[in-house]
Design an enzyme around this catalytic site. Structure first.
Site, PDB file in Angstrom:
ATOM      1  N   CYS A 188       0.433   0.369  -4.322  1.00 30.74           N
ATOM      2  CA  CYS A 188       1.195   0.551  -5.510  1.00 30.74           C
ATOM      3  C   CYS A 188      -0.446   0.798  -6.675  1.00 30.74           C
ATOM      4  O   CYS A 188      -0.410   1.979  -6.442  1.00 30.74           O
ATOM      5  CB  CYS A 188       1.802  -0.600  -5.749  1.00 30.74           C
ATOM      6  SG  CYS A 188       2.618  -0.377  -7.694  1.00 30.74           S
ATOM      7  N   HIS A 219       5.843  -2.369  -1.477  1.00 29.90           N
ATOM      8  CA  HIS A 219       5.757  -3.130  -1.321  1.00 29.90           C
ATOM      9  C   HIS A 219       6.393  -3.543  -0.666  1.00 29.90           C
ATOM     10  O   HIS A 219       7.706  -3.936  -0.105  1.00 29.90           O
ATOM     11  CB  HIS A 219       5.934  -4.173  -2.461  1.00 29.90           C
ATOM     12  CG  HIS A 219       5.072  -4.284  -4.256  1.00 29.90           C
ATOM     13  ND1 HIS A 219       3.271  -4.295  -3.837  1.00 29.90           N
ATOM     14  CD2 HIS A 219       5.160  -3.548  -5.347  1.00 29.90           C
ATOM     15  CE1 HIS A 219       3.227  -4.254  -5.235  1.00 29.90           C
ATOM     16  NE2 HIS A 219       3.956  -3.339  -6.042  1.00 29.90           N
TER      17      HIS A 219
END
Length: 486
Positions: free
Chosen positions: A329, A427
């Site tokens: 991310c 994630h």
């Protein structure tokens, strides 16, 4: 419908864990129960099926009830992006960024969202199990409180007060907290739970007797200290390790000032063949097989932190000697050439040079990408599932060699031509056993053991319910939930 609330004398007293335990304990008895946290401040979050965002602890509590996470379970989520400000998320959607003073004036609006979610849940669930936040006795935060007694008063619910005896001073915590409450709030406290006790309970009994006599309230039970319980931390970074075998992969993660979703690393922390090290400011950066740049709530600021603490030089040296590098991310965004924040979404508006390791750039935009996804790693065609939570749009030639092929037809992330660098927006990808094994092999680990993180979490939830069954007064708990005694 009955609402029961768990409040704590301090942060990390065990509120999240106790609510998880009570949810599974009731669910095992056939009770339809749902978790709820009015307001959560955390950088660890989960994506709901309807594309919203809630605290990760509430997602685990939903699992304890065998429910899919829903935004009504955590209607207000605050994600700090500076020492004085936070992104405000209402019903799963980011609505604004505020400093603490501005949010104090916003609480009446936030309370409306809280009560709306509570009302909706009450229409479908006979028991709502509520988790408070921090302590109800924070004098400076009492006005317009929506997280603790302010909520309990608004919905007229009983409260259990939990304290961590392992910290010391448990009786002062419990009595002091109680005495700082108003008379009506004190009347709501129906009992105490002492958490993380180790030793001979007979030696504690005189203190329990004194506490009950002093306050006129029962001790519902004493929960033991559990050494190897590994549920996701709500906010604090969990650095506990499991026992390791002789052959291990050394994985290093920088502790960024605004690190987010560090629960990504829990499967690695629990893996018997991974030595996971979190490196804070001022600590020497050790040799590693794999360096992972984690998610961040303030990517440009955290990139400056990396440079100031010698990480850019250490990463260059690491790659020169054949090490592997991964970004998740915000970490993926750092790997590129440029980071642009024209609207000042994560701090002062402007642009920063990235690490320049992948040919791509990122622009932060107002609309956040929130979705649960499935796909396959391009490394070994390994199945992976995870979730996206990001405001950045990344473009560039590096994306042509994707890290993940998603089932919805999109591609995610990038890999370097030499195979040393991999970045992804996903994630939770280490929670997929096949993907975790593939990534560990890519990083250099041979004969990888497969670890099912979801099975480990489910085992621990069951253990928690067993502790409630054994150590707490089930008759009183059922009574507080509006249920008949068994």
């Amino acid at each position: 419908m009955t609402t029961l609330m768990v409040q704590g004398t301090t942060s990390d007293a065990g509120k999240s864990t106790l609510v998880t335990a009570l949810c599974r304990w009731l669910t095992r008895q056939g009770v339809k129960v749902v978790p709820f946290k009015p307001q959560n401040m955390a950088l660890n979050s989960a994506v709901t099926a309807d594309g919203g965002e809630i605290g990760r602890a509430q997602a685990v509590q939903a699992q304890a009830c065998f429910l899919a996470p829903h935004t009504d379970m955590n209607p207000v989520l605050l994600k700090p992006n500076s020492d004085t400000g936070a992104q405000v998320i209402i019903h799963g959607r980011a609505v604004t960024t505020m400093n603490a003073v501005a949010y104090h004036g916003y609480k009446e609006i936030a309370m409306q969202a809280v009560l709306e979610s509570h009302r909706r849940l009450s229409e479908s669930y006979p028991v709502i199990m509520v988790e408070g936040a921090g302590s109800p006795a924070e004098i400076n935060l009492r006005a317009n409180d929506i997280a603790n007694m302010g909520f309990a008063e608004a919905v007229d619910c009983p409260v259990l007060l939990i304290a961590d005896i392992n910290r010391g001073g448990v009786f002062a915590h419990l009595v002091g907290t109680l005495e700082l409450l108003s008379p009506s709030e004190q009347a709501r406290v129906k009992g105490f739970i002492i958490n993380r006790f180790r030793g001979d309970i007979a030696l504690l009994q005189p203190g329990l007797d004194w506490l009950e006599a002093r306050t006129g309230k029962p001790v519902v039970g004493v929960l033991p200290y559990v050494m190897d319980l590994h549920l996701e931390a709500e906010d604090g970074l969990d650095q506990r390790q499991t026992d390791k075998v002789e052959q291990v992969l050394n994985v290093v993660v920088p502790v960024l000032p605004r690190i987010s979703n560090h629960t990504d690393f829990d499967p690695l922390r629990l893996h018997p063949q991974v030595n996971l090290q979190f490196i804070g400011p001022g600590q020497p950066i050790p040799p590693a097989d794999l360096i992972i740049l984690p998610g961040s709530k303030s990517v440009r600021s955290d990139l400056n932190y990396l440079r100031a603490n010698g990480w850019e030089t250490a990463i260059d040296r690491h790659l020169r000697y054949g090490g592997k590098l991964m970004g998740i991310c915000g970490g993926l965004q750092m790997l590129g050439e440029h980071l642009h924040d024209p609207l000042g979404l994560e701090g002062a508006a402007g642009s920063s040079a990235g690490l320049g390791l992948l040919a791509m750039s990122t622009v932060l935009e107002t609309e956040k990408q929130l979705r649960n996804v499935r796909g396959r790693l391009t490394l070994e065609d390994a199945e992976v599932s995870g979730y996206e939570i990001h405001a950045g749009v990344t473009t560039g030639a590096a994306l042509e060699q994707a890290a993940v092929q998603l089932d919805d037809g999109r591609c995610d992330g990038a890999q370097s031509a030499d195979g040393q660098i991999l970045g992804t927006y996903l994630h939770g990808l280490f929670e997929s056993p096949a993907a975790c094994s593939a990534l560990l092999r890519w990083a250099g680990l041979e004969n990888v053991q497969s670890v099912d993180y979801h099975a480990l979490r489910e085992r621990d939830i069951e253990r928690l319910a067993d502790l409630v069954e054994k150590h707490l007064d089930g008759t009183l708990l059922r009574e507080l939930c509006g249920l008949e005694a068994t």
